[in-house]
Design an enzyme around this catalytic site. Structure first.
Site, mmCIF file in Angstrom:
data_model
loop_
_atom_site.group_PDB
_atom_site.id
_atom_site.type_symbol
_atom_site.label_atom_id
_atom_site.label_comp_id
_atom_site.label_asym_id
_atom_site.label_seq_id
_atom_site.Cartn_x
_atom_site.Cartn_y
_atom_site.Cartn_z
ATOM 1 N N ARG A 103 29.455 -39.522 -0.913
ATOM 2 C CA ARG A 103 29.769 -40.750 -1.648
ATOM 3 C C ARG A 103 30.982 -41.449 -1.045
ATOM 4 O O ARG A 103 31.249 -42.603 -1.355
ATOM 5 C CB ARG A 103 29.980 -40.467 -3.131
ATOM 6 C CG ARG A 103 31.220 -39.674 -3.432
ATOM 7 C CD ARG A 103 31.281 -39.264 -4.865
ATOM 8 N NE ARG A 103 31.299 -40.430 -5.731
ATOM 9 C CZ ARG A 103 31.000 -40.421 -7.012
ATOM 10 N NH1 ARG A 103 30.620 -39.302 -7.570
ATOM 11 N NH2 ARG A 103 31.089 -41.505 -7.723
ATOM 12 N N ARG A 131 41.117 -38.038 -16.190
ATOM 13 C CA ARG A 131 41.509 -39.287 -15.518
ATOM 14 C C ARG A 131 41.547 -40.425 -16.539
ATOM 15 O O ARG A 131 40.587 -41.160 -16.736
ATOM 16 C CB ARG A 131 40.537 -39.578 -14.364
ATOM 17 C CG ARG A 131 40.606 -38.498 -13.299
ATOM 18 C CD ARG A 131 39.718 -38.766 -12.123
ATOM 19 N NE ARG A 131 40.113 -39.956 -11.386
ATOM 20 C CZ ARG A 131 39.426 -40.427 -10.359
ATOM 21 N NH1 ARG A 131 38.318 -39.824 -9.970
ATOM 22 N NH2 ARG A 131 39.826 -41.506 -9.730
ATOM 23 N N ASP A 189 44.942 -38.087 -1.992
ATOM 24 C CA ASP A 189 43.566 -37.968 -1.499
ATOM 25 C C ASP A 189 43.482 -37.242 -0.154
ATOM 26 O O ASP A 189 42.384 -37.017 0.366
ATOM 27 C CB ASP A 189 42.902 -39.353 -1.403
ATOM 28 C CG ASP A 189 42.679 -39.959 -2.773
ATOM 29 O OD1 ASP A 189 42.746 -39.219 -3.770
ATOM 30 O OD2 ASP A 189 42.444 -41.187 -2.858
ATOM 31 N N LYS A 226 36.810 -47.204 1.372
ATOM 32 C CA LYS A 226 36.049 -47.058 0.119
ATOM 33 C C LYS A 226 36.802 -47.650 -1.072
ATOM 34 O O LYS A 226 36.247 -48.429 -1.843
ATOM 35 C CB LYS A 226 35.774 -45.574 -0.146
ATOM 36 C CG LYS A 226 35.238 -45.283 -1.540
ATOM 37 C CD LYS A 226 34.997 -43.810 -1.777
ATOM 38 C CE LYS A 226 36.177 -43.047 -2.281
ATOM 39 N NZ LYS A 226 36.449 -43.144 -3.729
ATOM 40 N N ASN A 227 38.057 -47.251 -1.226
ATOM 41 C CA ASN A 227 38.756 -47.635 -2.455
ATOM 42 C C ASN A 227 39.147 -49.113 -2.473
ATOM 43 O O ASN A 227 39.471 -49.648 -3.539
ATOM 44 C CB ASN A 227 39.957 -46.718 -2.701
ATOM 45 C CG ASN A 227 39.497 -45.323 -3.122
ATOM 46 O OD1 ASN A 227 38.335 -45.139 -3.495
ATOM 47 N ND2 ASN A 227 40.382 -44.354 -3.044
ATOM 48 N N CYS A 248 34.145 -38.691 -9.716
ATOM 49 C CA CYS A 248 34.795 -37.408 -9.411
ATOM 50 C C CYS A 248 35.695 -36.996 -10.564
ATOM 51 O O CYS A 248 36.517 -37.778 -11.026
ATOM 52 C CB CYS A 248 35.665 -37.525 -8.164
ATOM 53 S SG CYS A 248 34.770 -37.321 -6.631
#
Ligand code: EPZ
Length: 430
Positions: free
Chosen positions: A400, A125, A308, A22-23, A120
């Site tokens: 997600r 952040r 994570d 994903k990232n 999120c």
């Protein structure tokens, strides 16, 4: 509104495949904007964040061709993007990684206007380091209540030093600098696998980036970027989540399509719990037969233990024998999900950035919430290991980031399903 309902206690056996990262995907898709020709991107995970970032590019004028009929392999033709302004506030506000459009559009047009990112929010952040990097390259930054404007007369390669190691700022600096004349040196760069993947993608388009995966990334600006076909790396965190799930339930599962070296810190900690991890070329086998032992974990930027994976490990250690200590050293606070685990009987005391976990053999199923993506993954792991029924609400956060999580877990013996419930049903426990 849907929930996951898990009937816990099943051990997991069989094989499971890991999807693309994903990232990496959420930075590589915006990076395609920088090319002068279409690029093909393969092994994209079929998750909400990918469909949102593709939709954002389409709204900007890019032509996205879904080669397999879905989001797993796409051709992105950025030639229709003629403006540096992103206007689809709703889509951008749906995801954090939309901030990569700032770097990509600044690199392409020398200016950018992007609505503020969402996503999120387990804690504050900031993106000050991203903006500082843009300023160092010669951009002016204007932060408005709903958007960020970047402008420049002339961008120039420069040394960029980060006093905090930041994945997003490192990747955004690369995106902004790749076409900027001269030499940009990013000092104290993040070394995560997805940072390297973005650099590899940009180099496949003709960029000149050296040192990705080390503390210092050197970029020589190039005039144009051409087409390429690129396959995204496997998702380190998805793999780690399934590894932790097998450790929590017990069983024996081959986790395929991974890069075992990316999993080293997770493998090491799982072995500390007494879980067996066998490594092969592109897979790992996780076997847990005996009682789990406690262990201490400290999150750090790569190659340290990933933040994570922190919530998933706290859930795992809640079922281990003895006292564990988990220290969160990347984010100021990432323990807001712990009360949810306590509802399941976990004995955890958190203080600042440290959680003390007094392991219990069994958790008990109950109604819990997925507060964010990884907190949600932790609830799934706890539910799989618990006795009885666990109902997890707010599963949009989980979906997600995890492709086909129900199908994958079911295929290895988990009793997990997605149920639809009416929003007006009284849900006083949640
Ligand atoms: C990325 O977020 C990931 N997201 C996060 O994963 C992950 O938790 C994080 O990296 C750390 O590994 C994406 O890749 C889309 P950072 P990012 O900048 O880039 C501070 C998930 O669950 N900082 O590396 O936003 C910050 O406060 C998500 O998949 C600043 O001070 O994280 C934090 O303490 C959640 N100023 C530290 O740096 C800044 O400008 C690391 O954050 C930026 C960050």
């Amino acid at each position: 509104m849907d929930k996951f309902v898990i009937n816990g206690g099943n051990k997991l056996y069989g094989e499971i495949s890991v999807s693309g990262a994903k990232n990496a995907a959420v930075s590589i898709i915006p990076a395609a904007v920088l090319a002068d020709e279409p690029c093909v991107i393969e092994n994209l995970p079929k998750i909400k964040d990918v469909s949102v970032i593709l939709a954002i590019l389409e709204s900007m004028g890019a032509k996205v061709t879904r080669i397999n009929g879905d989001d797993s392999k796409v051709e992105i033709d950025p030639r229709g993007i003629t403006s540096h302004k992103v206007t689809c506030e709703k889509l951008v506000g749906d995801m954090r990684a939309s901030y990569y459009l700032l770097g990509a559009l600044l690199g392409k047009f020398g200016k950018a206007v992007v609505p503020l990112p969402g996503g999120c929010s387990f804690c504050e952040r900031p993106i000050d380091l991203h903006l500082k990097a843009f300023e160092t390259l010669g951009a002016s930054v204007n932060i408005l209540p709903s958007k960020i404007e970047l402008d420049s007369e002339k961008l120039e390669g420069k040394p960029i030093y980060f006093d905090v190691v930041s994945v997003g700022a490192t990747m955004n600096a690369m995106l902004a600098a790749v076409k900027v004349p001269g030499k940009t040196v990013i000092d104290r760069a993040a070394k995560e696998p997805h940072v390297v993947d973005l650099a590899n993608f940009l180099n496949s388009m003709g960029a000149n980036i050296k040192g990705a995966g080390t503390d210092v990334i050197k970029i020589r600006g190039v005039e144009r970027l051409h087409s390429c076909t690129y396959s995204i790396i496997p998702d380190q965190i998805e793999a780690g989540t399934y590894m932790a799930a097998v450790a929590a339930t017990g069983g024996n599962v081959l986790i395929k399509d991974v890069i075992p070296e990316h999993l080293d810190s997770i493998t090491t900690k799982l072995r500390d719990t007494g879980t067996i991890v066998e490594e092969y070329d592109e897979s790992v086998r996780v076997i847990r037969e005996n009682e789990l032992k406690s262990c201490n974990v400290k999150t750090m930027p790569h190659p340290g233990f990933p933040t994570d994976m922190q919530p998933q490990f706290v859930a795992l250690l809640a079922t281990a024998n003895g006292r564990s200590r988990v220290m969160e050293c990347v984010w100021e606070s990432r323990f807001s999900y712990i009360p949810q685990l306590r509802k399941m009987g976990a004995d955890i005391v958190d203080n600042g950035n440290v959680a003390h976990i007094y392991g219990k053999n069994r958790l008990k199923g109950t109604k819990v919430r997925a507060l964010d993506l990884r907190a949600g993954a932790a609830m799934v792991i706890a539910g799989l290991a618990a006795d009885g029924l666990t109902e997890i609400s707010d599963i949009k956060y989980i979906e997600r980031g995890y492709e086909k999580i129900i199908e994958k877990l079911t295929s290895i013996g988990a009793d997990i399903r997605r149920v639809t419930y009416k929003e007006n049903v009284e849900d006083d426990d949640i």
